[in-house]
Design an enzyme around this catalytic site. Structure first.
Site, short mmCIF file in Angstrom:
data_model
loop_
_atom_site.label_atom_id
_atom_site.label_comp_id
_atom_site.label_asym_id
_atom_site.label_seq_id
_atom_site.Cartn_x
_atom_site.Cartn_y
_atom_site.Cartn_z
N HIS A 64 66.23 -9.41 4.98
CA HIS A 64 65.87 -10.62 5.74
C HIS A 64 64.96 -11.56 4.98
O HIS A 64 64.71 -12.67 5.44
CB HIS A 64 65.33 -10.32 7.14
CG HIS A 64 64.78 -8.97 7.36
ND1 HIS A 64 65.48 -7.97 7.96
CD2 HIS A 64 63.58 -8.45 7.06
CE1 HIS A 64 64.75 -6.90 8.02
NE2 HIS A 64 63.60 -7.15 7.48
N HIS A 89 55.89 -12.65 1.45
CA HIS A 89 57.34 -12.89 1.56
C HIS A 89 57.55 -14.35 1.93
O HIS A 89 56.58 -15.07 2.20
CB HIS A 89 57.95 -11.93 2.60
CG HIS A 89 57.40 -12.16 3.97
ND1 HIS A 89 56.35 -11.44 4.47
CD2 HIS A 89 57.71 -13.07 4.93
CE1 HIS A 89 56.05 -11.88 5.68
NE2 HIS A 89 56.87 -12.89 5.98
N HIS A 91 59.99 -17.61 3.85
CA HIS A 91 60.93 -18.09 4.86
C HIS A 91 61.44 -19.48 4.45
O HIS A 91 60.69 -20.27 3.88
CB HIS A 91 60.26 -18.22 6.23
CG HIS A 91 59.72 -16.94 6.77
ND1 HIS A 91 60.46 -16.11 7.61
CD2 HIS A 91 58.54 -16.32 6.60
CE1 HIS A 91 59.74 -15.05 7.93
NE2 HIS A 91 58.55 -15.15 7.34
N GLU A 95 58.46 -21.73 9.00
CA GLU A 95 58.41 -21.27 10.39
C GLU A 95 57.44 -22.15 11.17
O GLU A 95 57.78 -22.68 12.22
CB GLU A 95 58.01 -19.80 10.43
CG GLU A 95 59.04 -18.91 9.75
CD GLU A 95 59.05 -17.51 10.29
OE1 GLU A 95 58.03 -16.82 10.12
OE2 GLU A 95 60.07 -17.12 10.89
N HIS A 108 54.22 -16.21 3.35
CA HIS A 108 53.32 -15.43 4.21
C HIS A 108 52.64 -14.33 3.40
O HIS A 108 53.33 -13.47 2.86
CB HIS A 108 54.10 -14.80 5.37
CG HIS A 108 54.52 -15.80 6.41
ND1 HIS A 108 55.53 -15.56 7.31
CD2 HIS A 108 54.03 -17.03 6.68
CE1 HIS A 108 55.66 -16.63 8.09
NE2 HIS A 108 54.77 -17.54 7.73
N THR A 175 56.54 -12.89 13.33
CA THR A 175 57.65 -13.81 13.62
C THR A 175 59.00 -13.11 13.58
O THR A 175 60.03 -13.76 13.70
CB THR A 175 57.65 -14.99 12.62
OG1 THR A 175 57.93 -14.49 11.30
CG2 THR A 175 56.32 -15.74 12.62
S1 B30 Z 1 55.43 -12.28 9.50
O1 B30 Z 1 54.49 -12.63 8.47
O2 B30 Z 1 55.02 -12.60 10.84
N1 B30 Z 1 56.80 -13.01 9.21
C1 B30 Z 1 55.94 -7.84 9.37
C2 B30 Z 1 54.87 -8.43 8.73
C3 B30 Z 1 54.73 -9.80 8.76
C4 B30 Z 1 55.65 -10.58 9.42
C5 B30 Z 1 56.72 -9.99 10.06
C6 B30 Z 1 56.87 -8.60 10.03
C7 B30 Z 1 56.06 -6.36 9.35
O3 B30 Z 1 55.21 -5.68 8.81
N2 B30 Z 1 57.13 -5.80 9.92
C8 B30 Z 1 57.36 -4.38 9.99
C9 B30 Z 1 57.98 -3.88 8.75
N3 B30 Z 1 59.43 -4.14 8.66
C10 B30 Z 1 59.84 -3.74 7.36
C11 B30 Z 1 59.87 -4.83 6.42
O4 B30 Z 1 58.85 -5.11 5.77
O5 B30 Z 1 60.96 -5.48 6.27
C12 B30 Z 1 60.22 -3.48 9.62
C13 B30 Z 1 61.47 -4.24 10.06
O6 B30 Z 1 61.97 -5.25 9.45
O7 B30 Z 1 62.06 -3.93 11.09
CU1 B30 Z 1 62.51 -5.40 7.61
ZN ZN Z 2 56.87 -14.09 7.54
#
Ligand code: B30
Ligand code: ZN
Length: 225
Positions: A64, A89, A91, A95, A108, A175
């Site tokens: 993603h 990472h 986007h 966003e 982010h 998000t």
């Molecule tokens: S964000 O910065 O709000 N876009 C996570 C951290 C920051 C944001 C979104 C998600 C996060 O730690 N998610 C859980 C971990 N993920 C694994 C991953 O890093 O990539 C689990 C998942 O999605 O279901 Cu794939």
């Molecule tokens: Zn993000």
């Protein structure tokens, strides 16, 4: 991890809550992210103090986004809170919006509070302009296939910061699923210029991995320039 969520069709954002009961906040939450940053309030909030180490990252295409997992030892301090940088990472498009406007990309920097389950995510809005050496170094070798990863030992995350660290802050969520409402958002006011060709290298892989803006539900957005 939440099951096979995505950005379109039957697994797109409007279906996230239905994919897994743990994603209930994606539809029911009242403090969701991203938001349009508008109607901000000037406040005497603490300055952000960044101490990030260069090198030692691993860049992964996780299906993603492109994410750089960082080694321990990098911190962001804000008032009496200390956060550890875990990963960054990207986007596209951005966003967060600012006064109704989106940007071509957003970075982010995801930090974990050392004393609680809270995350502190610093966001940098990316705008077309001069080549950014840190971003260009990543873009040149973005892993194209989901699951692919590589070491990025020369990567300096500091190169992706704007010159000034004025920021807006509000209380929001992840998000992406599970949309947990445990994020202290800090959005840098000054956008960061990156080469259009490098933006293109990202959008070739992920043209649309931004959640649409959520209602702010009367949350305060505080700003310090
Ligand atoms: S964000 O910065 O709000 N876009 C996570 C951290 C920051 C944001 C979104 C998600 C996060 O730690 N998610 C859980 C971990 N993920 C694994 C991953 O890093 O990539 C689990 C998942 O999605 O279901 Cu794939
Ligand atoms: Zn993000």
């Amino acid at each position: 991890a939440s099951a096979h969520w995505g950005y379109g069709g039957s697994v797109g954002p409007e279906h996230w809550a239905d994919l897994d009961t743990r994603n209930f906040a994606c539809s029911a939450g009242r403090q969701q992210s991203p938001i349009d940053i508008a109607g901000t309030v000037k406040a005497d909030i603490p300055r952000i103090d960044i101490s990030w180490l260069k090198g030692g990252g691993r860049m992964v295409n996780n299906g993603h986004t492109i994410q750089i997992n960082m080694p321990e030892g990098s911190t962001l301090t804000r008032g009496d809170r200390v956060y550890q940088l875990a990963q960054l990472h990207f986007h596209a498009p951005s966003e967060h919006h600012v006064a109704g406007m989106s940007f071509p990309m957003e970075a982010h920097f995801v930090h974990k509070d050392t004393k609680s389950d809270t995350l502190g995510v610093l966001s940098a809005l990316l705008t077309p302009g001069a080549t950014n050496i840190s971003f260009a170094g990543l873009a040149k070798v973005f892993p194209a296939r989901p699951g692919e990863e590589m070491a990025v030992d020369e990567f300096d995350p500091n190169g992706l910061l704007p010159a000034s660290l004025g920021y807006w802050t509000y209380e929001g969520s992840l998000t992406t699923p599970p949309c947990t409402e445990n994020v202290e958002w800090m959005v840098a006011m000054e956008p960061v210029e990156v080469d259009t060709a490098d933006i293109k290298r990202f959008t070739t892989l992920y043209a649309s991995n931004a959640r649409s803006i959520r209602p702010s539900n009367r949350r305060f957005i505080l700003g310090l320039s």
